[in-house]
Structure formats: C-alpha cells, structure tokens
Design an enzyme around this catalytic site. Structure first.
Site, short mmCIF file in Angstrom:
data_model
loop_
_atom_site.label_atom_id
_atom_site.label_comp_id
_atom_site.label_asym_id
_atom_site.label_seq_id
_atom_site.Cartn_x
_atom_site.Cartn_y
_atom_site.Cartn_z
N ARG A 104 0.88 -1.18 0.00
CA ARG A 104 0.00 0.00 0.00
C ARG A 104 0.91 1.22 0.00
NH1 ARG A 104 -5.33 1.25 3.60
NH2 ARG A 104 -6.10 -0.19 2.01
N GLN A 134 -10.30 -4.16 -3.14
CA GLN A 134 -11.61 -3.75 -2.65
C GLN A 134 -12.72 -4.23 -3.59
OE1 GLN A 134 -12.29 -1.97 0.26
NE2 GLN A 134 -14.36 -2.60 -0.25
N ASP A 219 -17.52 6.90 -1.10
CA ASP A 219 -16.27 6.74 -0.36
C ASP A 219 -15.98 8.07 0.31
OD1 ASP A 219 -13.78 5.87 0.56
OD2 ASP A 219 -12.79 5.97 -1.40
N CYS A 259 -16.45 1.33 0.92
CA CYS A 259 -15.27 0.48 1.23
C CYS A 259 -14.84 0.61 2.68
CB CYS A 259 -14.12 0.85 0.30
SG CYS A 259 -13.55 2.55 0.47
N ARG A 287 -13.46 -8.98 2.18
CA ARG A 287 -12.04 -8.71 1.88
C ARG A 287 -11.23 -9.97 2.22
NH1 ARG A 287 -10.27 -3.52 1.74
NH2 ARG A 287 -8.46 -4.56 0.86
N1 CP Z 1 -11.29 -0.45 2.63
C1 CP Z 1 -10.02 -0.49 3.05
O1 CP Z 1 -9.10 -0.72 2.27
O2 CP Z 1 -9.85 -0.30 4.38
P1 CP Z 1 -8.47 -0.12 5.16
O3 CP Z 1 -7.90 1.22 4.77
O4 CP Z 1 -8.84 -0.19 6.59
O5 CP Z 1 -7.53 -1.22 4.75
N1 NVA Z 2 -10.19 6.45 -1.12
C1 NVA Z 2 -9.77 6.02 0.19
C2 NVA Z 2 -9.97 4.57 0.35
C3 NVA Z 2 -9.61 4.01 1.71
C4 NVA Z 2 -9.74 2.53 1.79
C5 NVA Z 2 -8.32 6.40 0.40
O1 NVA Z 2 -7.52 6.27 -0.56
O2 NVA Z 2 -7.96 6.84 1.49
#
Ligand code: CP
Ligand code: NVA
Length: 300
Positions: A104, A134, A219, A259, A287
């Site tokens: 990430r 997701q 979101d 999400c 998930r």
């Molecule tokens: N939806 C999602 O990816 O949640 P987190 O940021 O908690 O991993």
């Molecule tokens: N769009 C949000 C999604 C979090 C899971 C972000 O990137 O923070």
C-alpha cells in the site's frame, strides 16, 4: 513462467476474475463450516504499508494464517526503505526471501517499479490510483445479495478517486454500467475513463446518477494524503452526500456500499450506512475471503 502480479483489475481477464470470486465463496463457506485448509502451507507474505489500514492489513494477515502460511508486516519506518534504499533494490531483496508481497503506497508508479523488480507476485493494497482488492470483495458482496452484476446499474457518488477507478475497471471486465456523479473539479482520471468509456457515464448531478440504480456506492471525500484539504472538500462535496432522500431515487431494493472507513454526516448519513440497504459489513468481511482466493490464484 512469467510472474503474475495484481496491480489493477486489468491484470485479470473476466474468466479469471470469475474463478477467483467462485473460490472466494467456497472458502467463505468452508470457513463457516470449520474446514481447515492448508493450501499456502510454508508460504510467506510480506506486507509493506506506507499508509494506514485496518481491513486490508488484517484480512491479508488473517487470510495467510487461515491458509497455513505466514505473513510479516513491514512499516517503512522500520525498514531501510524509509531511509532511502531504492525501491528496486528493496524489491530484489525481499522477493528473494518471500513468496508474495502486498504493498500500500501513494504513487502507483512506485508499486509498478517494485513489481518490475520482484521475482514473486506483487499485490496492490491501494495506491492513489487504484484499489483492486476492494473490488474483489465488492463484486462478491453484490453477487451474494443479488446474483450476476452483468448489465446492472451501479451509481458512484462523490470523489472520482482510487476506488472509483477500480469500479470503472470492474464495469469493463464484468459488463455493467457505472454512472458516476462527481463535481466537475473531481472527475475520475481521464486516461482511465477513456479506456472504460463504453461502461461509464459521467454527470455532475447525483440524482441523475442514482435514478433506477441497483447499487449506490460512495467513499470518503478526503482520501489518505488529502488530509489538509478536508475542510475545503467538505464544501466542494456537500451536495454529494448519500442520504435517505438520494437513496429513495434508486431502485427500492438498491444496495448501499462503501469500502470504509466511513465518515457519518459527510459522504453518508448514519441512517443510510446503518440502515437496511447497507451491506458494508459484508463488504468488509469479504475482503478476507476474496483475498484468500487471490493469494491461492497467484501462488498455487
Ligand atoms: N477499505 C479499506 O481498504 O480499508 P483499510 O484502509 O482499513 O484497509
Ligand atoms: N479512497 C480512500 C480509500 C480508503 C480505503 C483512500 O484512498 O484513502
């Protein structure tokens, strides 16, 4: 054999996506029945997270354990990556020691660079551009509640962000229509929109996007990395809140998806997210099951 990565949904074809979702359902059923599965015994997952996470991190870690494997969490603060070791070198080294890497990060290019230099599969756990894991869970959730998503009308309301881009890719792969309502200033990425053009429709009017929709999705208005814009975004997006009035314009049995994490009172009201049309807790649980299926697909 060439190493398969999962950086965007386009790394799968429609058939492969179907196989992963079917396996996810099977794994979910098995877990509820208490069936032990050791398909990833002896395998190690490295998770590199440059941003916060609850669902993604926990589901990958629990998923590896449930399949008989191991996982390690690597924060850039504790690795040499945080002290400037090049991504290329980090990828070469870590991928010689583990079987799969979950990342990430912010810039999608960083993830691509890592994958180019990794000799094991790399999975996108969210970048500024996409969040494909997701969508595995979201499509599985739709299927469980309503069956095949092909030909359905999904409404995206809010920011044209990373999750929206992955919904756009899903629309193309699974042949449904995504009606996107965002402010003119926060439309989805042009290049992605052009690739997905046959399956998306944009409007600045949330009422138009949700009319007759089978699903309404939103979101957060301020994604990770946009914290300083939070105040300004509250103003920009104020007409894009998913509330009961907006939901009433969709089909009467429309589902609400998000999400998570969600901000009640901003992009969604408590009444909607905690109400009978919301399937957000199933999305979150899925998930786990869908990523276990993805790990098996990439590793076995
Ligand atoms: N939806 C999602 O990816 O949640 P987190 O940021 O908690 O991993
Ligand atoms: N769009 C949000 C999604 C979090 C899971 C972000 O990137 O923070």
């Amino acid at each position: 054999m060439e190493t398969r990565h999962f950086l965007t949904l386009s790394d799968l074809n429609t058939g492969e996506l179907g196989v992963i979702l079917a396996r996810a359902s099977e794994l979910k059923k098995e877990r509820k029945q208490g069936v032990q599965n050791d398909s990833l015994r002896g395998k190690t997952l490295a998770q590199i997270f440059e941003k916060s996470s609850t669902r993604t991190r926990v589901s990958f870690e629990a998923g590896m354990t449930q399949l008989g494997g191991n996982s390690m969490f690597l924060s850039p603060r504790d690795t040499q990556l945080g002290r400037g070791e090049p991504i290329e070198d980090t990828a070469r080294v870590i991928s010689r020691m583990v079987d799969v890497v979950v990342i990430r990060t912010d810039a999608h290019e960083k993830l691509e660079t890592f994958a180019q230099h990794s000799c094991v599969p790399v999975i996108n756990a969210l970048t500024d551009l996409f969040h494909p894991c997701q969508l595995l869970a979201d499509v599985l959730t739709y299927q469980e509640h309503r069956g095949d998503i092909k030909g359905k009308h999904i409404a995206w309301v809010g920011d044209g962000n990373n999750v929206c881009h992955s919904w756009m890719k899903a629309a193309t792969l699974l042949d449904f229509q995504l009606h996107i309502a965002t402010p003119e200033s926060h439309k989805p990425d042009k290049a992605i929109a052009s690739v997905c053009k046959d399956h998306i429709e944009w409007t600045s009017d949330p009422n138009a996007a949700v009319r007759n929709a089978d699903v309404v999705v939103t979101d957060t208005w301020a994604s990770m990395g946009q914290e300083q814009e939070k105040q300004e975004r509250e103003t920009i997006f104020k007409d894009y809140q998913v509330n009961q009035v907006l939901m009433s314009k969709a089909k009467t049995d429309a589902l609400f998806m998000h999400c998570l994490p969600a901000y009640r009172g901003s992009e969604v009201t408590a009444e909607v997210i905690d109400g009978p049309q919301s399937v957000v807790w199933d999305e979150a649980e899925n998930r786990l099951h869908s990523q276990k299926a993805l790990l098996e697909f990439l590793l076995t």
